[in-house]
Write an enzyme that holds these catalytic residues in place. Structure first.
Site, PDB file in Angstrom:
ATOM      1  N   LYS A 128       0.840  -1.502   0.185  1.00 30.24           N
ATOM      2  CA  LYS A 128       0.220  -0.390  -0.028  1.00 30.24           C
ATOM      3  C   LYS A 128       0.950   0.978  -0.150  1.00 30.24           C
ATOM      4  CE  LYS A 128      -4.940  -0.163   0.784  1.00 30.24           C
ATOM      5  NZ  LYS A 128      -5.496  -0.902  -0.240  1.00 30.24           N
ATOM      6  N   THR A 141      -3.147  -5.918   0.485  1.00 27.71           N
ATOM      7  CA  THR A 141      -2.894  -4.266   1.041  1.00 27.71           C
ATOM      8  C   THR A 141      -3.539  -3.685   1.789  1.00 27.71           C
ATOM      9  OG1 THR A 141      -3.933  -3.364  -1.140  1.00 27.71           O
ATOM     10  CG2 THR A 141      -1.792  -4.563  -1.183  1.00 27.71           C
ATOM     11  N   ASP A 142      -4.712  -4.415   2.127  1.00 26.84           N
ATOM     12  CA  ASP A 142      -5.885  -3.094   3.239  1.00 26.84           C
ATOM     13  C   ASP A 142      -5.437  -4.076   4.541  1.00 26.84           C
ATOM     14  OD1 ASP A 142      -8.554  -2.094   3.347  1.00 26.84           O
ATOM     15  OD2 ASP A 142      -8.969  -3.609   4.661  1.00 26.84           O
ATOM     16  N   PHE A 182      30.699  30.217 -10.878  1.00 30.63           N
ATOM     17  CA  PHE A 182      31.764  29.763 -11.160  1.00 30.63           C
ATOM     18  C   PHE A 182      32.421  29.478 -12.407  1.00 30.63           C
ATOM     19  CE2 PHE A 182      30.150  25.828 -14.573  1.00 30.63           C
ATOM     20  CZ  PHE A 182      30.972  24.703 -13.887  1.00 30.63           C
ATOM     21  N   ARG A 186      27.251  35.038  -8.916  1.00 31.58           N
ATOM     22  CA  ARG A 186      26.224  35.310  -9.747  1.00 31.58           C
ATOM     23  C   ARG A 186      24.720  34.690  -8.279  1.00 31.58           C
ATOM     24  NH1 ARG A 186      27.348  28.740 -11.153  1.00 31.58           N
ATOM     25  NH2 ARG A 186      27.590  27.495  -9.183  1.00 31.58           N
ATOM     26  N   VAL A 233      29.191  24.160  -7.259  1.00 33.92           N
ATOM     27  CA  VAL A 233      27.503  23.475  -6.940  1.00 33.92           C
ATOM     28  C   VAL A 233      28.819  22.192  -6.321  1.00 33.92           C
ATOM     29  CG1 VAL A 233      25.694  22.509  -6.292  1.00 33.92           C
ATOM     30  CG2 VAL A 233      26.386  24.199  -7.510  1.00 33.92           C
ATOM     31  N   GLN A 234      29.101  21.700  -7.303  1.00 38.81           N
ATOM     32  CA  GLN A 234      30.005  20.062  -6.768  1.00 38.81           C
ATOM     33  C   GLN A 234      30.726  20.420  -5.599  1.00 38.81           C
ATOM     34  OE1 GLN A 234      29.432  21.788 -10.013  1.00 38.81           O
ATOM     35  NE2 GLN A 234      30.137  19.771 -11.618  1.00 38.81           N
ATOM     36  N   ASN A 246      20.718  22.690  -9.923  1.00 38.79           N
ATOM     37  CA  ASN A 246      21.127  24.438  -9.856  1.00 38.79           C
ATOM     38  C   ASN A 246      19.538  24.961 -10.797  1.00 38.79           C
ATOM     39  OD1 ASN A 246      22.332  26.747 -10.389  1.00 38.79           O
ATOM     40  ND2 ASN A 246      24.723  26.196 -11.564  1.00 38.79           N
ATOM     41  N   HIS A 255      18.756  28.155 -12.292  1.00 40.60           N
ATOM     42  CA  HIS A 255      19.251  29.227 -12.880  1.00 40.60           C
ATOM     43  C   HIS A 255      18.419  30.901 -12.574  1.00 40.60           C
ATOM     44  CE1 HIS A 255      22.067  26.617 -14.342  1.00 40.60           C
ATOM     45  NE2 HIS A 255      21.561  25.884 -15.182  1.00 40.60           N
TER      46      HIS A 255
END
Ligand SMILES: O=c1[nH]c(=O)c2[nH]c(=O)[nH]c2[nH]1
Length: 309
Positions: free
Chosen positions: A13, A60-61, A165, A182, A234-235, A261, A263
């Site tokens: 579920k 599943t109930d 960057f 930036r 960012v890395q 990222n 932009h």
């Protein structure tokens, strides 16, 4: 007559919504708001796929009922921590039904913050703050023990300066200029994995502190770590965030981040006689698509891993 084989299977579920109130005798009330996924696997279920034989199928109930049953009967300390609740549901299923060889439970939380008035916490009123979602997953399997993962996603952050960057690969397909400064925005997805342990040990890990710590390191590096942002990418910020989590929490095996990222481009207002590019940028337009996507899983070096066992 069919000849194909079932290579893997799991059924259960999804999106079982559970809101559980914990009423303390002091009058203080606590609340969790979970959405639960429960999936069962085992070769005993294969005939339900291949032969229409439902003898061993746990509806599943009934799985949904089990989640409600445990939400009612488990102690408060377990209910309040998504990792612990996920683990209890998973181990319950594997222990109760011999033909369930693996149970995967994912618990997603929608946070309700307790209201504060003049510095005092309200006893029973809550407000939804932010969009960030915490989640936890426990996979209990007869043969491998229990695997727990914690994490969060949709933590949206933006900084208006102190990100650059520069120095990236250039060739005939490169049009991006070097960016010494930036705007930077991302929607953080972060998750951390614990080593395979038996459930007794796993019941005693500081899940809430790790979640708070992971969030703190993420925000602190995003806002304040000049090294990774002003001089890199960012890395490199991702790596610093993950490294900090691994260094603070010895029980965490590895940390995964996905950082889109998102932009924001300065609008060219040259035709209006206004300078709004590069160091004059003040008016930006966010770009819905595409975004960059920086991901990595960071773990300890092999020697350190061995020493921890
Ligand atoms: O921090 C970044 N890393 C990249 O790999 C990349 N690529 C890009 O176009 N902008 C950025 N920014």
């Amino acid at each position: 007559m069919e000849t194909s084989i079932v290579k893997s299977q799991a059924y259960g579920k999804d999106r079982v919504r559970v809101v559980r109130v914990i009423r303390h005798s002091s009058g203080l009330q606590e609340l969790v708001d979970y959405s639960v996924l429960c999936l069962l696997s085992g070769s005993a279920f294969t005939p339900s796929y291949t032969k229409g034989d439902n003898k061993l199928v746990i509806a599943t109930d009934s799985q949904k009922n089990t989640i409600y049953y445990l939400a009612k009967t488990l102690p408060a300390a377990t209910l309040l921590v998504p990792e612990l609740f996920a683990m209890e549901v998973a181990t319950f299923m594997v222990q109760k039904y011999k033909h369930v060889t693996e149970c995967r439970v994912k618990v997603t939380t929608r946070p309700w913050e307790r209201m504060q008035f003049e510095g005092a916490a309200h006893g029973h009123s809550f407000v939804r703050e932010g969009k960030e979602v915490r989640w936890a997953e426990a996979v209990d399997s007869e043969s491998n023990g229990c695997r727990v993962v914690g994490g969060f996603f949709d933590l949206e952050v933006l900084k208006t300066t102190n990100s650059s960057f520069m120095g990236f690969w250039r060739d005939e397909l490169t049009t991006l200029p070097e960016m010494a400064d930036r705007m930077l925005s991302t929607k953080v997805q972060c998750q951390w994995q614990f080593p395979l342990r038996d459930t007794t040990q796993l019941r005693h890990l500081p899940y809430d502190s790790i979640y708070q710590g992971a969030k703190h390191h993420t925000l602190d590096v995003f806002a304040n770590d000049e090294r990774s942002w002003v001089h890199a990418s960012v890395q490199s910020a991702l790596y610093v965030m993950a490294d900090r989590i691994l260094r603070q929490f010895g029980v965490v095996d590895d940390v995964y981040y996905a950082l889109p990222n998102i932009h924001y481009f300065p609008v060219d207002l040259g035709k209006l006689g206004l300078r709004n590019l590069a160091e004059d940028a003040e008016v930006y337009v966010p770009l819905a698509d595409p975004s960059g996507l920086i991901t990595a899983t960071v773990s300890r070096p092999p020697v350190e891993r061995k020493a921890r066992l």
